[in-house]
Design an enzyme around this catalytic site. Structure first.
Site, PDB file in Angstrom:
ATOM      1  N   ASN A   1       0.850  -1.196   0.000  1.00  0.00           N
ATOM      2  CA  ASN A   1       0.000   0.000   0.000  1.00  0.00           C
ATOM      3  C   ASN A   1       0.883   1.243   0.000  1.00  0.00           C
ATOM      4  OD1 ASN A   1       0.559   0.740   2.891  1.00  0.00           O
ATOM      5  ND2 ASN A   1      -0.437  -1.246   3.226  1.00  0.00           N
TER       6      ASN A   1
ATOM      7  N   ASP B   1      -4.420  -6.643   4.779  1.00  0.00           N
ATOM      8  CA  ASP B   1      -5.427  -7.541   5.344  1.00  0.00           C
ATOM      9  C   ASP B   1      -5.339  -8.944   4.749  1.00  0.00           C
ATOM     10  OD1 ASP B   1      -6.603  -5.602   7.021  1.00  0.00           O
ATOM     11  OD2 ASP B   1      -7.747  -4.794   5.337  1.00  0.00           O
TER      12      ASP B   1
ATOM     13  N   LYS C   1       8.995 -16.515 -11.097  1.00  0.00           N
ATOM     14  CA  LYS C   1       8.185 -15.437 -11.635  1.00  0.00           C
ATOM     15  C   LYS C   1       7.048 -15.990 -12.471  1.00  0.00           C
ATOM     16  CE  LYS C   1       8.413 -11.400 -14.685  1.00  0.00           C
ATOM     17  NZ  LYS C   1       9.263 -10.584 -15.562  1.00  0.00           N
TER      18      LYS C   1
ATOM     19  N   PRO D   1      -3.029 -12.385   9.748  1.00  0.00           N
ATOM     20  CA  PRO D   1      -3.374 -12.238  11.164  1.00  0.00           C
ATOM     21  C   PRO D   1      -3.632 -10.773  11.489  1.00  0.00           C
ATOM     22  CG  PRO D   1      -1.014 -12.631  10.890  1.00  0.00           C
ATOM     23  CD  PRO D   1      -1.646 -12.873   9.552  1.00  0.00           C
ATOM     24  N   ASP D   2      -4.541 -10.516  12.394  1.00  0.00           N
ATOM     25  CA  ASP D   2      -4.849  -9.162  12.838  1.00  0.00           C
ATOM     26  C   ASP D   2      -3.884  -8.819  13.974  1.00  0.00           C
ATOM     27  OD1 ASP D   2      -5.944  -6.859  14.079  1.00  0.00           O
ATOM     28  OD2 ASP D   2      -7.894  -7.315  13.205  1.00  0.00           O
ATOM     29  N   ILE D   3      -2.841  -8.078  13.651  1.00  0.00           N
ATOM     30  CA  ILE D   3      -1.780  -7.807  14.616  1.00  0.00           C
ATOM     31  C   ILE D   3      -2.307  -7.057  15.825  1.00  0.00           C
ATOM     32  CG2 ILE D   3       0.402  -6.597  14.971  1.00  0.00           C
ATOM     33  CD1 ILE D   3       0.994  -7.066  11.992  1.00  0.00           C
TER      34      ILE D   3
ATOM     35  N   PHE E   1      -4.847   2.902  14.619  1.00  0.00           N
ATOM     36  CA  PHE E   1      -5.089   3.929  13.612  1.00  0.00           C
ATOM     37  C   PHE E   1      -6.139   3.412  12.642  1.00  0.00           C
ATOM     38  CE2 PHE E   1      -1.598   6.144  15.256  1.00  0.00           C
ATOM     39  CZ  PHE E   1      -1.451   7.363  14.615  1.00  0.00           C
TER      40      PHE E   1
ATOM     41  N   LYS F   1     -13.913  -0.107  14.659  1.00  0.00           N
ATOM     42  CA  LYS F   1     -12.613  -0.754  14.835  1.00  0.00           C
ATOM     43  C   LYS F   1     -12.166  -0.683  16.292  1.00  0.00           C
ATOM     44  CE  LYS F   1      -7.963  -0.698  12.757  1.00  0.00           C
ATOM     45  NZ  LYS F   1      -7.097  -0.060  11.738  1.00  0.00           N
TER      46      LYS F   1
ATOM     47  N   LYS G   1     -11.579  -4.389  18.094  1.00  0.00           N
ATOM     48  CA  LYS G   1     -10.208  -4.784  18.409  1.00  0.00           C
ATOM     49  C   LYS G   1      -9.844  -4.581  19.879  1.00  0.00           C
ATOM     50  CE  LYS G   1      -8.587  -3.755  13.706  1.00  0.00           C
ATOM     51  NZ  LYS G   1      -8.327  -5.139  13.277  1.00  0.00           N
TER      52      LYS G   1
END
Length: 403
Positions: free
Chosen positions: A210, A278, A288, A307-309, A325, A339, A343
Site C-alpha cells: 500500500n 489484510d 516469476k 493475522p490481525d496484529i 489507527f 474498529k 479490536k
C-alpha cells in the site's frame, strides 16, 4: 539538553547591538541537535550579516516578506508550520510593541502571527527603554498571551548605562529553549510502535503493498523518545532514517510484523500506526509468474486473511494500553469507532487518507482521537512531527491516569 534534538527552531534576529550574540546562539542550538532557520528584520541586518548566520545555520537566511523566491520555497506560512519553537533574540522594544499590537508588517512578525508553535522573546534594549511603561505593558500583555520572556539580564550596556536590558547569553537562551519541551510524561515506559506498509509476496518479483510511507509512525517514535520512553519501532519497508535512541526492527510481511511485535512484548503502550495488508496470496510462486494464454487477459490470485496484529496483541493477558489507527476514505468516524470496539482498543486515531494533504506520503496530518466512551478530540492539520507530539502527550495523559 537532548530535548532540543531534531527540534525545528526559527530564530528571529531583531535590530539591536545584541544581534552579535545571535551567531553564538545558533551554534549552541545546533550543538544540541536543533535545526535552525534564521529570520532577520531589516534592522537586524545592520548589525550582523545574513551570510554569517547562513554559514552557522546551514540554511539561507529569510529576510523579506514579499520575496517571490522565498514564497515558492519556504515562505512565511511554511516557516510558521515548520517551527517547533520561535525564538526572537534580540527582541527590541519596537518588535515587542508590534507583536503586542498584532502588527505583521515584516516577515518575522508575520511568521509569529501565523504559527501555533511556542514563541519566546529575549529582550535586548537600553535600561530606560526596558523600564518604560509602554514596554512593560507590552511585556505583560505578551506574557498573558502565552509568549515566553527569556530575560532580560542586568549589567553594563553598549551605551554605557548599567541596568536591566541586556540580552541573556547564548548558553542561557539555549537552556531556556530546551525547557520549552517537556519529556517526562513517558519516563520508564516501554512503547511499541508499528509503522509503514507490509509487503505480501506473489512471486519472487511481485508483491502486494500500500502507499504508507511510515512518516507518522516514525514521528511518533521520535516523540515518544522525547517523552522519556524506551521505544521499539517495528517497521515495514520504508526509506526513513532511524530516530535517535529508537530500537528499530525491520520486517516485510504482516506475519513478520506480528512475530517481531510478540518478541518485543511486554510493553506498556502499543501504538499500531502501520498499514498492514489484510490479505496475502495463499500460495507464493517459487518462480516469476508468466502470462498464461489460457486465462485470457486476467490472472486469478487466491487470497487468505493475514493475522490481525492489533487485535492479537490487544487480547493478550499482558495486554498493553492499545492505540490503533483507522485510515479511511469514507465514513471515517463510523468505521473508526467500530474498529475501536472490535479490536478492544483504548484509543483509536482516525485519519482521512482520501484528503491528499494529510493522506499517505504527505508531510502533514489532521486526526480525530476516539476513546472507549466514543468521546472525540480533534487535532488540527499541521506537520506530522507536531501531530505526533500532541498525540503522544494525549496518550500519555490517558495512560498515566489509567490506574
Amino acid at each position: 539538553m537532548q530535548r532540543l534534538y531534531r527540534k525545528r527552531i526559527v530564530l528571529g534576529v531583531g535590530g539591536g547591538i545584541a544581534a552579535y550574540k545571535s551567531a553564538e546562539l545558533v551554534r549552541r542550538l545546533r550543538d544540541q541537535g536543533a535545526e535552525v532557520r534564521v529570520v532577520m528584520t531589516q534592522g537586524g541586518r545592520e548589525f550582523i550579516t545574513p551570510l554569517t548566520l547562513q554559514a552557522l545555520s546551514g540554511h539561507p537566511v529569510h529576510m523579506d516578506l514579499l520575496d517571490p523566491a522565498a514564497e515558492a520555497a519556504m515562505g512565511h506560512i511554511e516557516l510558521a508550520k515548520w517551527a517547533d519553537l520561535i525564538l526572537i533574540a534580540p527582541a527590541t522594544a519596537d518588535l515587542m510593541a508590534r507583536l503586542a499590537q498584532g502588527i505583521a508588517n515584516d516577515l518575522l512578525t508575520t511568521v509569529v502571527l501565523a504559527t501555533d508553535a511556542p514563541v519566546a522573546l529575549a529582550p535586548a534594549m537600553n535600561q530606560a527603554m526596558w523600564r518604560d511603561e509602554a514596554t512593560q505593558a507590552n511585556s505583560q500583555l505578551l506574557i498573558a498571551r502565552g509568549l515566553h520572556m527569556f530575560g532580560p539580564a542586568s549589567g553594563s550596556q553598549a551605551c554605557g548605562d548599567v541596568g536591566l536590558g541586556r540580552m541573556l547569553e547564548a548558553d542561557d537562551l539555549a537552556q531556556l529553549a530546551a525547557d520549552c519541551f517537556k519529556r517526562e510524561s513517558l519516563t520508564g515506559r516501554h512503547v511499541l510502535i508499528t509503522a509503514g506498509p507490509t509487503q505480501e509476496n506473489i512471486d519472487p518479483v511481485r508483491y502486494i503493498t500500500n502507499h504508507s510511507s511510515g512518516k507518522m509512525g516514525f514521528a511518533l517514535a521520535e516523540a515518544a523518545v522525547e517523552a522519556g520512553a524506551k521505544v521499539t519501532l517495528v517497521t515495514g519497508p520504508v526509506h526513513l532514517p532511524t530516530p535517535d535512541r529508537v530500537n528499530r526492527i525491520d520486517v516485510v510481511s504482516a506475519r513478520d510484523m506480528l512475530a517481531a511485535c510478540e518478541a518485543a512484548m511486554p510493553c506498556d503502550l502499543l501504538i499500531a500506526a502501520a498499514a498492514v495488508a489484510d490479505y496475502r496470496p495463499e500460495v507464493v510462486a517459487q518462480h516469476k509468474l508468466k502470462k498464461d494464454p489460457s486465462t485470457g487477459d486476467g490472472m486469478l490470485l487466491q487470497m487468505v486473511r493475514n493475522p490481525d496484529i492489533l487485535a492479537t496483541l490487544a487480547q493478550r493477558e499482558d495486554r498493553p494500553f492499545s492505540v490503533g489507527f483507522a485510515a479511511e476514505t469514507e465514513k471515517l468516524l463510523d468505521y473508526a469507532a467500530r474498529k475501536l470496539k472490535d479490536k478492544n482498543l483504548d484509543l483509536i486515531v482516525a485519519n482521512d487518507v482520501a484528503n491528499p494533504t494529510i493522506g499517505f506520503n504527505s508531510e502533514e496530518n489532521a486526526i480525530t482521537i476516539i476513546d472507549r466512551d466514543l468521546q472525540q478530540n480533534s487535532l488540527a492539520q499541521t506537520s506530522k512531527g507536531k501531530i505526533a507530539r500532541q498525540l503522544i502527550a494525549f496518550i500519555a495523559e490517558r495512560l498515566n491516569n489509567q490506574a
